[in-house]
Design a protein around this motif. Structure first.
Motif, PDB file in Angstrom:
ATOM      1  N   UNK A   4      12.243  68.488  12.525  1.00  0.00           N
ATOM      2  CA  UNK A   4      12.877  69.517  11.669  1.00  0.00           C
ATOM      3  C   UNK A   4      12.520  69.151  10.294  1.00  0.00           C
ATOM      4  N   UNK A   5      11.973  70.777   9.782  1.00  0.00           N
ATOM      5  CA  UNK A   5      11.897  70.064   8.128  1.00  0.00           C
ATOM      6  C   UNK A   5      13.174  69.568   7.314  1.00  0.00           C
ATOM      7  N   UNK A   6      12.902  68.771   6.351  1.00  0.00           N
ATOM      8  CA  UNK A   6      13.895  68.367   5.500  1.00  0.00           C
ATOM      9  C   UNK A   6      14.393  69.542   4.563  1.00  0.00           C
ATOM     10  N   UNK A   7      13.643  70.784   4.549  1.00  0.00           N
ATOM     11  CA  UNK A   7      14.158  71.999   4.163  1.00  0.00           C
ATOM     12  C   UNK A   7      15.463  72.486   4.624  1.00  0.00           C
ATOM     13  N   UNK A   8      15.678  72.421   5.813  1.00  0.00           N
ATOM     14  CA  UNK A   8      17.059  72.778   6.354  1.00  0.00           C
ATOM     15  C   UNK A   8      18.326  72.023   5.734  1.00  0.00           C
ATOM     16  N   UNK A   9      17.951  70.762   5.804  1.00  0.00           N
ATOM     17  CA  UNK A   9      19.115  69.683   5.208  1.00  0.00           C
ATOM     18  C   UNK A   9      19.171  69.986   3.650  1.00  0.00           C
ATOM     19  N   UNK A  10      18.234  70.353   2.939  1.00  0.00           N
ATOM     20  CA  UNK A  10      18.303  70.594   1.594  1.00  0.00           C
ATOM     21  C   UNK A  10      18.861  71.858   1.284  1.00  0.00           C
ATOM     22  N   UNK A  11      18.594  73.027   2.170  1.00  0.00           N
ATOM     23  CA  UNK A  11      19.075  74.257   2.031  1.00  0.00           C
ATOM     24  C   UNK A  11      20.667  74.346   2.503  1.00  0.00           C
ATOM     25  N   UNK A  12      20.891  73.575   3.304  1.00  0.00           N
ATOM     26  CA  UNK A  12      22.381  73.318   3.620  1.00  0.00           C
ATOM     27  C   UNK A  12      23.167  72.638   2.514  1.00  0.00           C
ATOM     28  N   UNK A  13      22.748  71.592   1.901  1.00  0.00           N
ATOM     29  CA  UNK A  13      23.179  70.934   0.691  1.00  0.00           C
ATOM     30  C   UNK A  13      23.408  71.955  -0.441  1.00  0.00           C
ATOM     31  N   UNK A  14      22.212  72.808  -0.577  1.00  0.00           N
ATOM     32  CA  UNK A  14      22.224  73.644  -1.704  1.00  0.00           C
ATOM     33  C   UNK A  14      23.501  74.479  -1.527  1.00  0.00           C
ATOM     34  N   UNK A  15      23.637  75.289  -0.366  1.00  0.00           N
ATOM     35  CA  UNK A  15      24.344  76.428  -0.066  1.00  0.00           C
ATOM     36  C   UNK A  15      25.797  75.948   0.219  1.00  0.00           C
ATOM     37  N   UNK A  16      25.956  74.709   0.605  1.00  0.00           N
ATOM     38  CA  UNK A  16      27.441  74.004   0.663  1.00  0.00           C
ATOM     39  C   UNK A  16      27.822  73.663  -0.831  1.00  0.00           C
ATOM     40  N   UNK A  17      26.972  73.181  -1.558  1.00  0.00           N
ATOM     41  CA  UNK A  17      27.334  73.031  -2.832  1.00  0.00           C
ATOM     42  C   UNK A  17      27.718  74.222  -3.874  1.00  0.00           C
ATOM     43  N   UNK A  18      27.183  75.140  -3.550  1.00  0.00           N
ATOM     44  CA  UNK A  18      27.263  76.420  -4.158  1.00  0.00           C
ATOM     45  C   UNK A  18      28.669  76.962  -3.615  1.00  0.00           C
ATOM     46  N   UNK A  19      28.989  76.870  -2.417  1.00  0.00           N
ATOM     47  CA  UNK A  19      30.277  77.165  -1.817  1.00  0.00           C
ATOM     48  C   UNK A  19      31.395  76.508  -2.286  1.00  0.00           C
ATOM     49  N   UNK A  20      31.136  75.073  -2.707  1.00  0.00           N
ATOM     50  CA  UNK A  20      32.121  74.303  -3.291  1.00  0.00           C
ATOM     51  C   UNK A  20      32.277  74.605  -4.574  1.00  0.00           C
ATOM     52  N   UNK A  21      31.356  74.693  -5.495  1.00  0.00           N
ATOM     53  CA  UNK A  21      31.428  75.254  -6.806  1.00  0.00           C
ATOM     54  C   UNK A  21      32.011  76.627  -7.192  1.00  0.00           C
ATOM     55  N   UNK A  22      31.958  77.685  -6.087  1.00  0.00           N
ATOM     56  CA  UNK A  22      32.591  78.579  -6.236  1.00  0.00           C
ATOM     57  C   UNK A  22      33.930  78.623  -6.063  1.00  0.00           C
ATOM     58  N   UNK A  23      34.321  77.677  -4.987  1.00  0.00           N
ATOM     59  CA  UNK A  23      35.735  77.406  -4.911  1.00  0.00           C
ATOM     60  C   UNK A  23      36.370  76.756  -6.000  1.00  0.00           C
ATOM     61  N   UNK A  24      35.628  75.713  -6.612  1.00  0.00           N
ATOM     62  CA  UNK A  24      36.047  75.486  -7.960  1.00  0.00           C
ATOM     63  C   UNK A  24      36.476  76.342  -9.104  1.00  0.00           C
ATOM     64  N   UNK A  25      35.520  77.370  -9.052  1.00  0.00           N
ATOM     65  CA  UNK A  25      35.923  78.481 -10.141  1.00  0.00           C
ATOM     66  C   UNK A  25      36.889  79.142  -9.841  1.00  0.00           C
ATOM     67  N   UNK A  26      37.175  79.626  -8.499  1.00  0.00           N
ATOM     68  CA  UNK A  26      38.323  80.374  -8.216  1.00  0.00           C
ATOM     69  C   UNK A  26      39.570  79.468  -8.565  1.00  0.00           C
ATOM     70  N   UNK A  27      39.512  78.243  -8.367  1.00  0.00           N
ATOM     71  CA  UNK A  27      40.738  77.464  -8.785  1.00  0.00           C
ATOM     72  C   UNK A  27      40.782  76.896 -10.245  1.00  0.00           C
ATOM     73  N   UNK A  28      39.865  77.355 -11.193  1.00  0.00           N
ATOM     74  CA  UNK A  28      40.077  77.301 -12.431  1.00  0.00           C
ATOM     75  C   UNK A  28      39.669  75.919 -12.783  1.00  0.00           C
ATOM     76  N   UNK A  29      38.990  75.155 -12.056  1.00  0.00           N
ATOM     77  CA  UNK A  29      38.507  73.877 -12.263  1.00  0.00           C
ATOM     78  C   UNK A  29      37.743  73.593 -13.697  1.00  0.00           C
ATOM     79  N   UNK A  30      37.605  72.556 -14.434  1.00  0.00           N
ATOM     80  CA  UNK A  30      36.800  72.379 -15.693  1.00  0.00           C
ATOM     81  C   UNK A  30      35.368  72.103 -15.122  1.00  0.00           C
ATOM     82  N   UNK A  31      34.323  71.814 -16.175  1.00  0.00           N
ATOM     83  CA  UNK A  31      32.947  71.688 -15.470  1.00  0.00           C
ATOM     84  C   UNK A  31      32.744  70.191 -14.861  1.00  0.00           C
TER      85      UNK A  31
END
Length: 214
Positions: A4-31
């Motif tokens: 399987x191409x590493x692309x799947x793992x990297x896409x998963x990391x990217x989208x998961x990190x984005x969801x985590x960052x969005x959660x942090x934004x919703x919770x009012x966390x700092x940078x």
């Protein structure tokens, strides 16, 4: 041997990190909080998977692209949310954040279910344990994210969450059994997992049991 191409793992990391960052934004966390929560969400599930299947060191320690993908995703969320919050009314901001979170979280399930199952098969696991590793990869980062913000993990709540990941993982396992050309099927499995999650949210499907009789 599954390739399987590493692309799947990297896409998963990217989208998961984005969801985590969005959660942090919703919770009012700092940078720092946004970057940390994004990295923990993007890399956590894969790190646990790698330790369990004996892939040492974990991928994010051996390949600079993993941490880079998580960091870029978190910074992209920061930049996007700054623009959204600057121009829209409060209700519109909240709707956009919620919708974006749902989409990237669903994509994470798909990408990680495929890459986690594929890597476990590459390391010689049997089909069922490999599928379990796919589910663990898909939901593990979200569990870490929710624990860091003191919430009950999504996978343990009423949302139809782990089941789509399991279905995607089983598609990969089944395809590996009958065809060596797994990459096209992998895209189908990732898309089906994400679509099933989105449909479940849209139609209010859940796995919650009825109240127990007293």
């Amino acid at each position: 041997m599954v390739h399987l191409p590493i692309l799947f793992d990297l896409l998963g990391v990217f989208s998961a990190a984005a969801s985590g960052a969005l959660t942090a934004v919703r919770k009012g966390l700092d940078l720092v909080g946004i970057l940390v929560l994004g990295a923990a969400t993007g890399l956590g599930g894969g790190a646990v998977r790698d330790v369990l299947i004996g892939a040492r060191p974990p991928a994010f320690l051996a390949d600079w692209r993993y941490l880079s993908a998580a960091t870029i995703a978190s910074l992209a969320v920061i930049a996007a949310q700054y623009q959204v919050f600057a121009v829209g009314p409060e209700l519109r901001e909240r709707v956009r954040v919620t919708t974006a979170y749902l989409v990237v979280d669903s994509l994470t399930l798909g990408f990680f279910a495929v890459s986690g199952t594929g890597k476990a098969l590459r390391y010689g696991l049997a089909p069922v344990p490999a599928a379990l590793m796919g589910v663990l990869t898909a939901v593990g980062g979200g569990v870490i994210r929710d624990m860091l913000i003191a919430e009950v993990p999504t996978v343990l709540r009423r949302e139809f969450y782990a089941i789509p990941a399991a279905i995607g993982s089983l598609i990969v396992v089944g395809a590996d059994r009958y065809t060596p050309a797994l990459t096209p099927i992998a895209f189908v499995a990732a898309g089906a997992t994400a679509a099933l999650r989105l449909i479940a949210v849209r139609r209010h499907w859940h796995a919650q049991l009825p109240p127990a009789k007293r």
